[in-house]
Design a protein around this motif. Structure first.
Motif, PDB file in Angstrom:
ATOM      1  N   PRO A 203       0.820  -1.212   0.000  1.00  0.00           N
ATOM      2  CA  PRO A 203       0.000   0.000   0.000  1.00  0.00           C
ATOM      3  C   PRO A 203       0.858   1.268   0.000  1.00  0.00           C
ATOM      4  CG  PRO A 203      -0.027  -1.021   2.172  1.00  0.00           C
ATOM      5  CD  PRO A 203       0.782  -1.929   1.288  1.00  0.00           C
ATOM      6  N   VAL A 204       1.567   1.497  -1.094  1.00  0.00           N
ATOM      7  CA  VAL A 204       2.553   2.589  -1.180  1.00  0.00           C
ATOM      8  C   VAL A 204       1.940   3.976  -0.975  1.00  0.00           C
ATOM      9  CG1 VAL A 204       4.102   3.790  -2.803  1.00  0.00           C
ATOM     10  CG2 VAL A 204       4.295   1.320  -2.464  1.00  0.00           C
ATOM     11  N   PRO A 205       0.826   4.329  -1.658  1.00  0.00           N
ATOM     12  CA  PRO A 205       0.279   5.680  -1.441  1.00  0.00           C
ATOM     13  C   PRO A 205      -0.099   5.919   0.023  1.00  0.00           C
ATOM     14  CG  PRO A 205      -0.669   4.697  -3.415  1.00  0.00           C
ATOM     15  CD  PRO A 205       0.099   3.607  -2.727  1.00  0.00           C
ATOM     16  N   ALA A 206      -0.773   4.964   0.641  1.00  0.00           N
ATOM     17  CA  ALA A 206      -1.190   5.127   2.039  1.00  0.00           C
ATOM     18  C   ALA A 206       0.016   5.208   2.963  1.00  0.00           C
ATOM     19  CB  ALA A 206      -2.100   3.972   2.450  1.00  0.00           C
ATOM     20  N   MET A 207       1.023   4.362   2.721  1.00  0.00           N
ATOM     21  CA  MET A 207       2.214   4.358   3.572  1.00  0.00           C
ATOM     22  C   MET A 207       3.003   5.658   3.426  1.00  0.00           C
ATOM     23  SD  MET A 207       3.558   0.428   3.192  1.00  0.00           S
ATOM     24  CE  MET A 207       5.144   0.810   3.942  1.00  0.00           C
ATOM     25  N   GLY A 208       3.176   6.116   2.175  1.00  0.00           N
ATOM     26  CA  GLY A 208       3.941   7.341   1.933  1.00  0.00           C
ATOM     27  C   GLY A 208       3.271   8.555   2.559  1.00  0.00           C
ATOM     28  N   GLN A 209       1.941   8.659   2.379  1.00  0.00           N
ATOM     29  CA  GLN A 209       1.222   9.798   2.937  1.00  0.00           C
ATOM     30  C   GLN A 209       1.235   9.754   4.463  1.00  0.00           C
ATOM     31  OE1 GLN A 209      -2.484   9.337   0.840  1.00  0.00           O
ATOM     32  NE2 GLN A 209      -1.517   9.861  -1.106  1.00  0.00           N
ATOM     33  N   ALA A 210       1.112   8.547   5.029  1.00  0.00           N
ATOM     34  CA  ALA A 210       1.148   8.415   6.494  1.00  0.00           C
ATOM     35  C   ALA A 210       2.518   8.811   7.040  1.00  0.00           C
ATOM     36  CB  ALA A 210       0.812   6.987   6.898  1.00  0.00           C
ATOM     37  N   ALA A 211       3.581   8.446   6.312  1.00  0.00           N
ATOM     38  CA  ALA A 211       4.934   8.807   6.753  1.00  0.00           C
ATOM     39  C   ALA A 211       5.095  10.323   6.816  1.00  0.00           C
ATOM     40  CB  ALA A 211       5.976   8.198   5.812  1.00  0.00           C
ATOM     41  N   VAL A 212       4.593  11.014   5.795  1.00  0.00           N
ATOM     42  CA  VAL A 212       4.704  12.473   5.754  1.00  0.00           C
ATOM     43  C   VAL A 212       3.840  13.104   6.847  1.00  0.00           C
ATOM     44  CG1 VAL A 212       4.160  14.534   4.381  1.00  0.00           C
ATOM     45  CG2 VAL A 212       5.320  12.580   3.321  1.00  0.00           C
ATOM     46  N   ARG A 213       2.593  12.641   6.971  1.00  0.00           N
ATOM     47  CA  ARG A 213       1.681  13.195   7.978  1.00  0.00           C
ATOM     48  C   ARG A 213       2.278  13.030   9.384  1.00  0.00           C
ATOM     49  NH1 ARG A 213      -2.418  10.823   6.012  1.00  0.00           N
ATOM     50  NH2 ARG A 213      -2.510   9.061   7.444  1.00  0.00           N
ATOM     51  N   THR A 214       2.828  11.856   9.626  1.00  0.00           N
ATOM     52  CA  THR A 214       3.399  11.565  10.943  1.00  0.00           C
ATOM     53  C   THR A 214       4.629  12.432  11.207  1.00  0.00           C
ATOM     54  OG1 THR A 214       2.650   9.282  10.690  1.00  0.00           O
ATOM     55  CG2 THR A 214       4.220   9.698  12.438  1.00  0.00           C
ATOM     56  N   LEU A 215       5.477  12.591  10.191  1.00  0.00           N
ATOM     57  CA  LEU A 215       6.675  13.414  10.366  1.00  0.00           C
ATOM     58  C   LEU A 215       6.305  14.878  10.615  1.00  0.00           C
ATOM     59  CD1 LEU A 215       9.804  13.465  10.326  1.00  0.00           C
ATOM     60  CD2 LEU A 215       9.622  14.223   7.953  1.00  0.00           C
ATOM     61  N   LEU A 216       5.323  15.376   9.876  1.00  0.00           N
ATOM     62  CA  LEU A 216       4.947  16.783  10.044  1.00  0.00           C
ATOM     63  C   LEU A 216       4.324  17.029  11.419  1.00  0.00           C
ATOM     64  CD1 LEU A 216       3.654  17.842   6.507  1.00  0.00           C
ATOM     65  CD2 LEU A 216       5.968  17.847   7.446  1.00  0.00           C
ATOM     66  N   GLU A 217       3.655  16.007  11.969  1.00  0.00           N
ATOM     67  CA  GLU A 217       3.158  16.129  13.346  1.00  0.00           C
ATOM     68  C   GLU A 217       4.335  16.222  14.325  1.00  0.00           C
ATOM     69  OE1 GLU A 217       0.583  12.810  13.889  1.00  0.00           O
ATOM     70  OE2 GLU A 217      -1.051  13.685  12.722  1.00  0.00           O
ATOM     71  N   GLU A 218       5.373  15.416  14.062  1.00  0.00           N
ATOM     72  CA  GLU A 218       6.575  15.472  14.899  1.00  0.00           C
ATOM     73  C   GLU A 218       7.219  16.856  14.805  1.00  0.00           C
ATOM     74  OE1 GLU A 218       8.766  12.608  16.288  1.00  0.00           O
ATOM     75  OE2 GLU A 218       6.797  11.695  16.561  1.00  0.00           O
ATOM     76  N   ILE A 219       7.355  17.357  13.562  1.00  0.00           N
ATOM     77  CA  ILE A 219       7.976  18.669  13.354  1.00  0.00           C
ATOM     78  C   ILE A 219       7.143  19.756  14.035  1.00  0.00           C
ATOM     79  CG2 ILE A 219       8.511  20.422  11.595  1.00  0.00           C
ATOM     80  CD1 ILE A 219       9.192  18.067   9.689  1.00  0.00           C
ATOM     81  N   GLY A 220       5.816  19.602  13.974  1.00  0.00           N
ATOM     82  CA  GLY A 220       4.924  20.611  14.531  1.00  0.00           C
ATOM     83  C   GLY A 220       4.788  20.561  16.037  1.00  0.00           C
ATOM     84  N   GLY A 221       5.459  19.601  16.658  1.00  0.00           N
ATOM     85  CA  GLY A 221       5.440  19.543  18.117  1.00  0.00           C
ATOM     86  C   GLY A 221       4.281  18.773  18.707  1.00  0.00           C
ATOM     87  N   THR A 222       3.513  18.074  17.829  1.00  0.00           N
ATOM     88  CA  THR A 222       2.442  17.206  18.351  1.00  0.00           C
ATOM     89  C   THR A 222       2.743  15.783  17.894  1.00  0.00           C
ATOM     90  OG1 THR A 222       1.103  17.692  16.393  1.00  0.00           O
ATOM     91  CG2 THR A 222       0.672  18.997  18.380  1.00  0.00           C
ATOM     92  N   PRO A 223       3.757  15.165  18.501  1.00  0.00           N
ATOM     93  CA  PRO A 223       4.235  13.889  17.989  1.00  0.00           C
ATOM     94  C   PRO A 223       3.180  12.790  18.018  1.00  0.00           C
ATOM     95  CG  PRO A 223       5.278  14.421  20.094  1.00  0.00           C
ATOM     96  CD  PRO A 223       4.509  15.622  19.656  1.00  0.00           C
ATOM     97  N   ALA A 224       3.226  11.950  16.980  1.00  0.00           N
ATOM     98  CA  ALA A 224       2.364  10.771  16.918  1.00  0.00           C
ATOM     99  C   ALA A 224       2.877   9.750  17.928  1.00  0.00           C
ATOM    100  CB  ALA A 224       2.403  10.189  15.505  1.00  0.00           C
ATOM    101  N   PRO A 225       2.043   8.764  18.278  1.00  0.00           N
ATOM    102  CA  PRO A 225       2.528   7.723  19.188  1.00  0.00           C
ATOM    103  C   PRO A 225       3.778   7.046  18.631  1.00  0.00           C
ATOM    104  CG  PRO A 225       0.167   7.496  18.785  1.00  0.00           C
ATOM    105  CD  PRO A 225       0.667   8.542  17.844  1.00  0.00           C
ATOM    106  N   GLN A 226       4.732   6.775  19.517  1.00  0.00           N
ATOM    107  CA  GLN A 226       5.964   6.125  19.059  1.00  0.00           C
ATOM    108  C   GLN A 226       5.707   4.625  18.993  1.00  0.00           C
ATOM    109  OE1 GLN A 226       9.001   7.652  21.636  1.00  0.00           O
ATOM    110  NE2 GLN A 226       9.003   9.628  20.640  1.00  0.00           N
TER     111      GLN A 226
END
Length: 341
Positions: A296-319
């Protein structure tokens, strides 16, 4: 210029006058309309006027293995597009044999002040690697997300396909076609996705065919390299053990398996069935078109970006690990098991 305005207006679904106002930076245009016009410029390949170019919100590093396997460029494209839509500039750093290591690429990206890094199939997938490198990166304050692989020693979000479920899908399909001697060709044992695929394969063979786990693991699992030649060698070994079907851990390996069959004068799928993994670009157009497990490349790629941007924005996703379900794509490389005379 008039022709260009007409093209952009048609693409954006607005009037030429509106396009002109946007291009000239005039007020009185709704934000959504302005975005539509800018998107139309991008789609048609026109360069944005300098004053309308989006300022980069920052650089994001993407470290991938070699790009010989088409699944990595496909994933890089999804990630790159998702980052660009969010205003970030992706920086692709590729590991090549004899070239820069993951650690060297990481250091280079950190030196350039990247906002975060996405690692694809990196050392986090290698159970023999030292995971301390990721803790050091966290200590430097650089957010990161890890794709394809998992380690409980690393405090970070992981994005993975369900490798065990993938093997369940492949075995179920082949058993439904009457195959009982099914082999598995995959990469080196030390990688987490490899270990998970073996677990899923052994479990499916035990549940569906009643085969002892030890027998499956010893007789029907063949390790090799994730290359066409690796698939060829592994499939040849499995054919020596009378397998009538081979499940491969990548589409590249599956193409090697088809080559191995043809070298023996066997026809795919009449004499032997082959299943790939990834559903890489263009794999539907091979001869025969490849039955494969779609990652599931599109879903995985988009999730990776969404998760990283949450980390960058200071609202980290669950580790923890986010696991995505693959799907079976049936094409022409699998068929009923050959009749034994």
């Amino acid at each position: 210029m008039t022709a260009r305005l007409a093209d952009i207006a048609a693409q954006a679904g607005v009037s030429e006058a509106t396009v002109s106002r946007v291009l000239n930076g005039k007020p009185g245009v709704a934000a959504a309309t302005r975005e539509s016009v800018l998107a139309a410029l991008d789609v048609l390949g026109y360069e944005r006027p300098t004053r309308l170019r989006r300022r980069s919100a920052g650089l994001v590093g993407l470290i991938t293995p070699e790009l010989d396997n088409p699944i990595f460029p496909a994933l890089a494209q999804v990630i790159g597009q998702a980052l660009t839509r969010q205003g970030y500039t992706p920086v692709l750093a590729t590991q090549t044999p004899g070239g820069s290591t993951e650690d060297e690429l990481t250091e280079m990206l950190v030196d350039r002040g990247v906002s975060g890094i996405i690692f694809v199939s990196g050392l986090h997938a290698d159970t023999s690697a030292d995971m301390e490198r990721y803790e050091q990166l966290r200590g430097q304050g650089v957010p990161f997300v890890l794709v394809d692989g998992f380690s409980p020693k690393v405090r970070a979000p992981f994005i993975s396909p369900d490798d065990r479920a993938a093997m369940q899908l492949a075995v179920t399909h082949l058993v439904s076609l009457g195959h009982t001697e099914i082999g598995l060709a995959l990469g080196p044992q030390r990688f987490v996705p490899v270990q998970r695929k073996i677990e899923g394969f052994v479990k499916a063979m035990r549940e569906q065919l009643g085969l002892p786990s030890d027998d499956v693991a010893e007789r029907l699992v063949q390790h090799s390299l994730y290359t066409l030649e690796g698939g060829q060698a592994a499939a040849a070994a499995l054919m020596d053990r009378n397998c009538t079907a081979v499940v491969c851990a990548s589409d590249m390996m599956a193409l090697g398996a088809i080559r191995a069959a043809r070298q023996r004068g066997l026809r795919v799928p009449d004499d032997i069935s082959v299943v790939g993994f990834d559903d890489s670009p263009l794999i539907a157009f091979t001869d025969p078109p490849l039955t494969t497990i779609r990652k599931p490349v599109p879903a995985m790629g988009q999730a990776a970006v969404r998760t990283l941007l949450e980390e960058i924005g200071g609202t980290p996703a669950p580790q923890s690990e986010f696991v995505f379900m693959p799907e079976l794509v049936v094409r022409g490389s699998t068929a009923s098991a050959p009749r034994t005379s």
